[in-house]
Design a protein around this motif. Structure first.
Motif, mmCIF file in Angstrom:
data_model
loop_
_atom_site.group_PDB
_atom_site.id
_atom_site.type_symbol
_atom_site.label_atom_id
_atom_site.label_comp_id
_atom_site.label_asym_id
_atom_site.label_seq_id
_atom_site.Cartn_x
_atom_site.Cartn_y
_atom_site.Cartn_z
ATOM 1 N N LYS A 252 -11.744 -5.941 -11.992
ATOM 2 C CA LYS A 252 -11.198 -4.633 -12.290
ATOM 3 C C LYS A 252 -9.678 -4.622 -12.116
ATOM 4 O O LYS A 252 -9.134 -5.192 -11.192
ATOM 5 C CB LYS A 252 -11.840 -3.593 -11.366
ATOM 6 N N LYS A 253 -8.996 -3.945 -13.067
ATOM 7 C CA LYS A 253 -7.533 -3.873 -13.041
ATOM 8 C C LYS A 253 -7.076 -2.772 -12.087
ATOM 9 O O LYS A 253 -7.605 -1.667 -12.086
ATOM 10 C CB LYS A 253 -7.033 -3.598 -14.452
ATOM 11 N N LYS A 254 -6.072 -3.099 -11.281
ATOM 12 C CA LYS A 254 -5.525 -2.107 -10.355
ATOM 13 C C LYS A 254 -4.698 -1.075 -11.115
ATOM 14 O O LYS A 254 -3.989 -1.426 -12.065
ATOM 15 C CB LYS A 254 -4.661 -2.785 -9.287
ATOM 16 N N PRO A 255 -4.750 0.193 -10.708
ATOM 17 C CA PRO A 255 -3.922 1.212 -11.368
ATOM 18 C C PRO A 255 -2.436 0.900 -11.194
ATOM 19 O O PRO A 255 -2.008 0.355 -10.179
ATOM 20 C CB PRO A 255 -4.295 2.504 -10.629
ATOM 21 N N ILE A 256 -1.651 1.272 -12.200
ATOM 22 C CA ILE A 256 -0.197 1.104 -12.173
ATOM 23 C C ILE A 256 0.459 2.469 -12.054
ATOM 24 O O ILE A 256 0.152 3.389 -12.826
ATOM 25 C CB ILE A 256 0.309 0.381 -13.437
ATOM 26 N N VAL A 257 1.359 2.608 -11.075
ATOM 27 C CA VAL A 257 2.086 3.853 -10.847
ATOM 28 C C VAL A 257 3.567 3.580 -11.094
ATOM 29 O O VAL A 257 4.189 2.795 -10.380
ATOM 30 C CB VAL A 257 1.880 4.377 -9.410
ATOM 31 N N SER A 258 4.135 4.222 -12.120
ATOM 32 C CA SER A 258 5.559 4.039 -12.444
ATOM 33 C C SER A 258 6.377 5.186 -11.863
ATOM 34 O O SER A 258 6.021 6.357 -12.019
ATOM 35 C CB SER A 258 5.763 3.991 -13.964
ATOM 36 N N ILE A 259 7.487 4.824 -11.192
ATOM 37 C CA ILE A 259 8.425 5.812 -10.655
ATOM 38 C C ILE A 259 9.599 5.914 -11.620
ATOM 39 O O ILE A 259 10.314 4.939 -11.837
ATOM 40 C CB ILE A 259 8.934 5.393 -9.260
ATOM 41 N N ILE A 260 9.789 7.106 -12.216
ATOM 42 C CA ILE A 260 10.874 7.269 -13.174
ATOM 43 C C ILE A 260 11.763 8.442 -12.758
ATOM 44 O O ILE A 260 11.396 9.261 -11.917
ATOM 45 C CB ILE A 260 10.352 7.482 -14.607
ATOM 46 N N ASN B 144 10.778 1.360 -1.974
ATOM 47 C CA ASN B 144 10.813 0.603 -0.721
ATOM 48 C C ASN B 144 9.972 1.269 0.362
ATOM 49 O O ASN B 144 9.332 0.582 1.172
ATOM 50 C CB ASN B 144 12.252 0.453 -0.232
ATOM 51 N N ARG B 145 9.971 2.595 0.394
ATOM 52 C CA ARG B 145 9.159 3.325 1.377
ATOM 53 C C ARG B 145 7.679 3.038 1.151
ATOM 54 O O ARG B 145 6.928 2.766 2.095
ATOM 55 C CB ARG B 145 9.431 4.830 1.264
ATOM 56 N N LEU B 146 7.247 3.055 -0.108
ATOM 57 C CA LEU B 146 5.838 2.796 -0.417
ATOM 58 C C LEU B 146 5.473 1.335 -0.152
ATOM 59 O O LEU B 146 4.379 1.032 0.323
ATOM 60 C CB LEU B 146 5.539 3.159 -1.871
ATOM 61 N N ALA B 147 6.404 0.426 -0.478
ATOM 62 C CA ALA B 147 6.154 -1.007 -0.264
ATOM 63 C C ALA B 147 6.315 -1.407 1.194
ATOM 64 O O ALA B 147 5.905 -2.489 1.603
ATOM 65 C CB ALA B 147 7.085 -1.834 -1.129
ATOM 66 N N ARG B 148 6.957 -0.534 1.985
ATOM 67 C CA ARG B 148 7.202 -0.776 3.412
ATOM 68 C C ARG B 148 8.083 -1.988 3.664
ATOM 69 O O ARG B 148 7.988 -2.653 4.684
ATOM 70 C CB ARG B 148 5.882 -0.913 4.173
ATOM 71 N N LYS B 149 8.925 -2.294 2.703
ATOM 72 C CA LYS B 149 9.926 -3.346 2.882
ATOM 73 C C LYS B 149 11.022 -3.129 1.850
ATOM 74 O O LYS B 149 10.839 -2.402 0.877
ATOM 75 C CB LYS B 149 9.329 -4.740 2.744
ATOM 76 N N ARG B 150 12.175 -3.753 2.076
ATOM 77 C CA ARG B 150 13.314 -3.555 1.182
ATOM 78 C C ARG B 150 13.221 -4.544 0.034
ATOM 79 O O ARG B 150 13.659 -5.687 0.129
ATOM 80 C CB ARG B 150 14.626 -3.733 1.936
ATOM 81 N N ILE B 151 12.633 -4.093 -1.084
ATOM 82 C CA ILE B 151 12.462 -4.941 -2.249
ATOM 83 C C ILE B 151 13.497 -4.596 -3.308
ATOM 84 O O ILE B 151 14.193 -5.450 -3.823
ATOM 85 C CB ILE B 151 11.037 -4.790 -2.827
ATOM 86 N N ALA B 152 13.601 -3.293 -3.637
ATOM 87 C CA ALA B 152 14.624 -2.850 -4.579
ATOM 88 C C ALA B 152 15.912 -2.560 -3.812
ATOM 89 O O ALA B 152 15.883 -2.016 -2.714
ATOM 90 C CB ALA B 152 14.156 -1.600 -5.320
ATOM 91 N N ILE B 153 17.037 -2.923 -4.383
ATOM 92 C CA ILE B 153 18.327 -2.714 -3.725
ATOM 93 C C ILE B 153 18.651 -1.225 -3.722
ATOM 94 O O ILE B 153 18.564 -0.554 -4.742
ATOM 95 C CB ILE B 153 19.428 -3.504 -4.449
ATOM 96 N N TYR C 130 7.998 -4.621 -9.753
ATOM 97 C CA TYR C 130 6.582 -4.388 -9.468
ATOM 98 C C TYR C 130 6.258 -4.790 -8.030
ATOM 99 O O TYR C 130 6.812 -5.752 -7.512
ATOM 100 C CB TYR C 130 5.694 -5.234 -10.398
ATOM 101 N N TYR C 131 5.302 -4.076 -7.427
ATOM 102 C CA TYR C 131 4.824 -4.488 -6.106
ATOM 103 C C TYR C 131 3.426 -3.941 -5.879
ATOM 104 O O TYR C 131 3.134 -2.788 -6.223
ATOM 105 C CB TYR C 131 5.762 -3.998 -4.993
ATOM 106 N N ASP C 132 2.544 -4.781 -5.333
ATOM 107 C CA ASP C 132 1.163 -4.375 -5.037
ATOM 108 C C ASP C 132 1.074 -3.805 -3.634
ATOM 109 O O ASP C 132 1.530 -4.438 -2.671
ATOM 110 C CB ASP C 132 0.208 -5.572 -5.153
ATOM 111 N N ILE C 133 0.483 -2.622 -3.501
ATOM 112 C CA ILE C 133 0.290 -1.996 -2.196
ATOM 113 C C ILE C 133 -1.095 -1.381 -2.149
ATOM 114 O O ILE C 133 -1.839 -1.397 -3.144
ATOM 115 C CB ILE C 133 1.359 -0.906 -1.911
ATOM 116 N N GLN C 134 -1.469 -0.824 -1.003
ATOM 117 C CA GLN C 134 -2.699 -0.031 -0.935
ATOM 118 C C GLN C 134 -2.523 1.106 0.061
ATOM 119 O O GLN C 134 -1.759 1.005 1.023
ATOM 120 C CB GLN C 134 -3.916 -0.887 -0.596
#
Length: 453
Positions: free
Chosen positions: A2-10, A22-31, A44-48
């Motif tokens: 099953k494919k995981k849902p994709i949530v785009s922030i625009i 970064n808050r959702l990923a809980r780490k500094r990924i995007a500058i 892109y980043y996978d979270i739950q």
């Protein structure tokens, strides 16, 4: 599976999309920087959340009034594509400044989709700020979520509603090693064609490709499926010399992010420009990857525009081989991101090297190999003429590939002898281009031999 849902922030520039990401990923990924337009591509980043996995996508800022051939125009196109591929869209607003003309343009765009849209007002750091959302309802929406991405206020409530219809983790079933996406980091100096190569590999404009050096600032995660195999392509910012890169904080974060992407990857593709000799900085970048235990592919880009004769290929290959000291048989691929020449081979090589890093050697087998090598070429003597003895060896890690050899005098094992044994293991299991790391430790009374199957 099953494919995981994709949530785009625009949203328009500087409303806090990367901070929320970064808050959702809980780490500094995007500058994150107080400068509009810092995020130029999709990330892109996978979270739950509450046992419900999904993928979040950070996008460049949307500005409607831009020239059609500008970098900002590419960012607008990226935003539109992110909406198309999303299952759910988070439309982020600046709750302090209110509705801007570009917010109206984005809202009109979202009304044409049938996808769920969550309108979120950011930068509302205290409860007293929440009254400011009243003016945002002029967008014609039923509900606005008040959050502070930088402080975490309101994030839990947003995620509860956003994920309530997402499948639970157990609904996806078990994932075996063959289904794990192969993470391929594409690294190199600025403007060697990394983003263009990503676009060619994906068959679409996933990353902003521009002749301006340093267009990519974040490390971008792009998911792609090729011949039934899932890959995640990590497009990194160009690694510059520190003295230049550290002049600006955004560049500094990009360098750190590129090195972090190497650590995250299964395989690394070092992209160089065929029009220029391979530089010391290229070799330093390769050493980052090799020391981290990552297989390295050297991609020579722009090969289509090089003036060639029947000796050009061999001369370039010989130059790389003579300077790329960490591997006796470096994997070199001459390609063109622009025309697609030989780019299809990248997937095959990445999967080949990934499989090699999965190798598990039984302890009895690696012991026999090391003992035979020591008999053929005995190690140098310890101080005072005492003989260095290897008691046993065991593989303790696959990725990176690490073998520990227990002996009586580890400090007396010379670098040249370590290289000899490394070459023995490399040749025995055809691990060329896969870093083989040997560690020598003194055997203690408490040590017990470990047998792995």
């Amino acid at each position: 599976m099953k494919k995981k849902p994709i949530v785009s922030i625009i949203g328009r520039p500087n409303v806090g999309k990367s901070t929320l990401f970064n808050r959702l990923a809980r780490k500094r990924i995007a500058i994150v920087e107080d400068t509009p337009g810092v995020t130029r591509d999709r990330n892109y980043y996978d979270i739950q959340w509450e046992n419900r996995p999904f993928t979040i996508v950070d996008t460049g800022g949307f500005e409607s009034e831009v020239a059609t051939d500008s970098l900002e125009s590419s960012m607008v196109e990226q935003t539109k594509v992110a909406i198309e591929e999303a299952d759910v869209v988070v439309f982020l607003l600046d709750g302090i400044t209110g509705v801007a003309p570009d917010d109206q343009v984005i809202m009109d765009l979202l009304r044409r989709t049938e996808k769920p849209v969550f309108v979120v007002a950011n930068k509302l750091d205290t409860p007293r700020h929440e009254d400011m959302t009243a003016n945002l309802y002029e967008l014609g929406v039923d509900k606005i979520f008040a959050v502070s991405a930088s402080h975490g206020r309101g994030i839990g409530e947003l995620l509860d509603e956003l994920t309530q219809d997402f499948p639970l983790l157990e609904e996806y079933g078990d994932v075996d090693e063959e289904e794990v996406p192969i993470r391929l980091a594409i690294i190199g100096r600025p403007n060697v064609g990394k983003s263009s190569l990503i676009n060619t590999l994906c068959g679409e404009n996933r990353a902003v490709a521009s002749p301006v050096p340093g267009t990519t600032r974040d490390t971008l995660h792009t998911a792609i499926r090729h011949n039934g195999r899932d890959f995640i392509l990590l497009d990194t910012a160009g690694i510059r010399r520190k003295s230049r890169a550290f002049e600006h904080s955004i560049e500094r974060y990009s360098v750190f992010r590129s090195i972090a992407a190497i650590e995250e990857a299964h395989v690394v593709l070092l992209l160089v420009d065929a029009q220029e000799p391979i530089a010391d900085q290229d070799l330093k970048v390769a050493s980052y990857a090799w020391e981290a235990g990552k297989p390295v592919i050297i991609g020579v880009n722009k090969w289509d525009i090089v003036d060639k004769d029947d000796r050009t290929y061999l001369q370039y290959q010989k130059n790389i081989q003579s300077r790329f000291k960490v591997s006796s048989k470096p994997c070199i691929l001459f390609l063109s991101a622009l025309t697609g020449q030989r780019t299809h081979k990248i997937y095959d090589l990445a999967e080949k090297f990934y499989r090699k890093t999965r190798l598990r050697i039984p302890t009895t087998e690696i012991n026999e190999l090391i003992q035979k090598a020591a008999i053929k070429h005995p190690p140098p003597s310890h101080t005072g003429g005492k003989r260095v003895k290897f008691f046993y060896a065991t593989q303790i890690s696959r990725h990176p590939f690490i073998v520990v050899i227990f002996c009586n005098y580890p400090e007396s094992v010379h670098f040249s002898y370590k290289r000899y044994l490394t070459n023995v293991v490399t040749e025995a299991y055809s691990l060329h281009n896969v870093p083989v790391i040997l560690k020598f430790r003194k055997k203690k009374a408490s040590d017990k031999e470990h047998h792995e199957n």
